[in-house]
Motif scaffolding. Sequence first.
Motif, PDB file in Angstrom:
ATOM      1  N   THR A 127       0.847  -1.186   0.000  1.00  0.00           N
ATOM      2  CA  THR A 127       0.000   0.000   0.000  1.00  0.00           C
ATOM      3  C   THR A 127       0.886   1.241   0.000  1.00  0.00           C
ATOM      4  N   THR A 128       0.560   2.171  -0.878  1.00  0.00           N
ATOM      5  CA  THR A 128       1.372   3.356  -1.089  1.00  0.00           C
ATOM      6  C   THR A 128       0.467   4.486  -1.559  1.00  0.00           C
ATOM      7  N   PHE A 129       1.066   5.608  -1.913  1.00  0.00           N
ATOM      8  CA  PHE A 129       0.366   6.693  -2.583  1.00  0.00           C
ATOM      9  C   PHE A 129       0.676   6.586  -4.073  1.00  0.00           C
ATOM     10  N   PRO A 130      -0.210   7.062  -4.930  1.00  0.00           N
ATOM     11  CA  PRO A 130       0.073   6.999  -6.360  1.00  0.00           C
ATOM     12  C   PRO A 130       1.225   7.917  -6.749  1.00  0.00           C
ATOM     13  N   GLY A 131       1.875   7.569  -7.851  1.00  0.00           N
ATOM     14  CA  GLY A 131       2.992   8.348  -8.369  1.00  0.00           C
ATOM     15  C   GLY A 131       3.757   7.542  -9.387  1.00  0.00           C
ATOM     16  N   GLY A 132       4.884   8.075  -9.846  1.00  0.00           N
ATOM     17  CA  GLY A 132       5.663   7.350 -10.847  1.00  0.00           C
ATOM     18  C   GLY A 132       6.873   8.130 -11.309  1.00  0.00           C
ATOM     19  N   HIS A 133       7.334   7.803 -12.499  1.00  0.00           N
ATOM     20  CA  HIS A 133       8.558   8.381 -13.050  1.00  0.00           C
ATOM     21  C   HIS A 133       8.294   9.695 -13.786  1.00  0.00           C
ATOM     22  N   VAL A 134       9.285  10.562 -13.724  1.00  0.00           N
ATOM     23  CA  VAL A 134       9.269  11.807 -14.479  1.00  0.00           C
ATOM     24  C   VAL A 134       9.738  11.487 -15.894  1.00  0.00           C
ATOM     25  N   GLU A 135       8.974  11.932 -16.879  1.00  0.00           N
ATOM     26  CA  GLU A 135       9.337  11.691 -18.271  1.00  0.00           C
ATOM     27  C   GLU A 135      10.145  12.869 -18.807  1.00  0.00           C
ATOM     28  N   PRO A 136      10.983  12.607 -19.820  1.00  0.00           N
ATOM     29  CA  PRO A 136      11.796  13.687 -20.403  1.00  0.00           C
ATOM     30  C   PRO A 136      10.926  14.864 -20.851  1.00  0.00           C
ATOM     31  N   GLY A 137      11.378  16.070 -20.520  1.00  0.00           N
ATOM     32  CA  GLY A 137      10.681  17.283 -20.931  1.00  0.00           C
ATOM     33  C   GLY A 137       9.598  17.752 -19.983  1.00  0.00           C
ATOM     34  N   GLU A 138       9.244  16.940 -18.979  1.00  0.00           N
ATOM     35  CA  GLU A 138       8.208  17.332 -18.021  1.00  0.00           C
ATOM     36  C   GLU A 138       8.822  18.108 -16.863  1.00  0.00           C
ATOM     37  N   THR A 139       8.042  19.033 -16.306  1.00  0.00           N
ATOM     38  CA  THR A 139       8.419  19.583 -15.010  1.00  0.00           C
ATOM     39  C   THR A 139       8.023  18.533 -13.975  1.00  0.00           C
ATOM     40  N   PHE A 140       8.537  18.662 -12.778  1.00  0.00           N
ATOM     41  CA  PHE A 140       8.178  17.709 -11.727  1.00  0.00           C
ATOM     42  C   PHE A 140       6.693  17.809 -11.401  1.00  0.00           C
ATOM     43  N   THR A 141       6.156  19.019 -11.403  1.00  0.00           N
ATOM     44  CA  THR A 141       4.728  19.217 -11.120  1.00  0.00           C
ATOM     45  C   THR A 141       3.869  18.609 -12.221  1.00  0.00           C
ATOM     46  N   GLU A 142       4.229  18.834 -13.479  1.00  0.00           N
ATOM     47  CA  GLU A 142       3.480  18.221 -14.589  1.00  0.00           C
ATOM     48  C   GLU A 142       3.490  16.705 -14.464  1.00  0.00           C
ATOM     49  N   SER A 143       4.629  16.175 -14.076  1.00  0.00           N
ATOM     50  CA  SER A 143       4.778  14.732 -13.947  1.00  0.00           C
ATOM     51  C   SER A 143       3.854  14.153 -12.882  1.00  0.00           C
ATOM     52  N   VAL A 144       3.795  14.786 -11.712  1.00  0.00           N
ATOM     53  CA  VAL A 144       2.946  14.232 -10.647  1.00  0.00           C
ATOM     54  C   VAL A 144       1.467  14.353 -11.023  1.00  0.00           C
ATOM     55  N   ILE A 145       1.081  15.431 -11.694  1.00  0.00           N
ATOM     56  CA  ILE A 145      -0.309  15.578 -12.136  1.00  0.00           C
ATOM     57  C   ILE A 145      -0.654  14.470 -13.136  1.00  0.00           C
ATOM     58  N   ARG A 146       0.244  14.206 -14.095  1.00  0.00           N
ATOM     59  CA  ARG A 146       0.019  13.148 -15.083  1.00  0.00           C
ATOM     60  C   ARG A 146      -0.055  11.782 -14.416  1.00  0.00           C
ATOM     61  N   GLU A 147       0.900  11.483 -13.542  1.00  0.00           N
ATOM     62  CA  GLU A 147       0.925  10.166 -12.890  1.00  0.00           C
ATOM     63  C   GLU A 147      -0.335   9.917 -12.065  1.00  0.00           C
ATOM     64  N   ILE A 148      -0.795  10.918 -11.324  1.00  0.00           N
ATOM     65  CA  ILE A 148      -2.002  10.731 -10.514  1.00  0.00           C
ATOM     66  C   ILE A 148      -3.195  10.465 -11.412  1.00  0.00           C
ATOM     67  N   TYR A 149      -3.284  11.187 -12.519  1.00  0.00           N
ATOM     68  CA  TYR A 149      -4.393  10.949 -13.455  1.00  0.00           C
ATOM     69  C   TYR A 149      -4.326   9.527 -14.029  1.00  0.00           C
ATOM     70  N   GLU A 150      -3.136   9.090 -14.462  1.00  0.00           N
ATOM     71  CA  GLU A 150      -2.994   7.759 -15.054  1.00  0.00           C
ATOM     72  C   GLU A 150      -3.336   6.643 -14.073  1.00  0.00           C
ATOM     73  N   GLU A 151      -2.981   6.822 -12.809  1.00  0.00           N
ATOM     74  CA  GLU A 151      -3.162   5.749 -11.836  1.00  0.00           C
ATOM     75  C   GLU A 151      -4.493   5.799 -11.101  1.00  0.00           C
ATOM     76  N   THR A 152      -5.175   6.965 -11.122  1.00  0.00           N
ATOM     77  CA  THR A 152      -6.398   7.091 -10.312  1.00  0.00           C
ATOM     78  C   THR A 152      -7.610   7.624 -11.061  1.00  0.00           C
ATOM     79  N   GLY A 153      -7.411   8.241 -12.222  1.00  0.00           N
ATOM     80  CA  GLY A 153      -8.509   8.885 -12.933  1.00  0.00           C
ATOM     81  C   GLY A 153      -8.813  10.283 -12.420  1.00  0.00           C
ATOM     82  N   LEU A 154      -8.122  10.728 -11.358  1.00  0.00           N
ATOM     83  CA  LEU A 154      -8.366  12.055 -10.797  1.00  0.00           C
ATOM     84  C   LEU A 154      -7.380  13.074 -11.370  1.00  0.00           C
ATOM     85  N   THR A 155      -7.874  14.278 -11.595  1.00  0.00           N
ATOM     86  CA  THR A 155      -7.022  15.392 -11.994  1.00  0.00           C
ATOM     87  C   THR A 155      -6.787  16.240 -10.758  1.00  0.00           C
TER      88      THR A 155
END
Length: 150
Positions: free
Chosen positions: A35-63
């Motif tokens: 059990t953890t919190f959602p998250g993942g890897h930063v992709e090339p060209g993303e800011t760290f904030t953009e990355s966490v927003i994308r990862e949360i959406y991909e793993e949870t459906g939430l924006t």
Amino acid sequence: MAEIEKVIFMNMCMVYDHAGRVLALDKVGKSYSGTTFPGGHVEPGETFTESVIREIYEETGLTISNPKLTGIYHWMTGAVRNVGFLYKTDEYQGELISSEEGKVYWISGEEFLLKPLAPGMEQVWQMMHDDSASECLQTLTENGIVSKIQ
């Protein structure tokens, strides 16, 4: 000349509501599970904030909106430093949907801590809830994992 260290950037976000619940992910995988919190890897060209927003959406459906950086969690895997940026937010919209990463669901903080947590989640939880702790370095020693929180 100083040796250059290879680094992998990741993120994790504690999404919470005002009823004392957090969004949990029961992660399934060969290298990291529990059990953890959602998250993942930063992709090339993303800011760290953009990355966490994308990862949360991909793993949870939430924006999520306005994720607040709460700390840095890092550890070595061989000669590679893994650096995770920790965020939290209570601003989100959308419908909760699980992904291939695992089941996502709302749970109270007390119940979350009783779950079989993924490695390092006790330290992540501490940094999410303690304003004086903003960095954790985990090191594997012959006596097990040693955590240094500052």
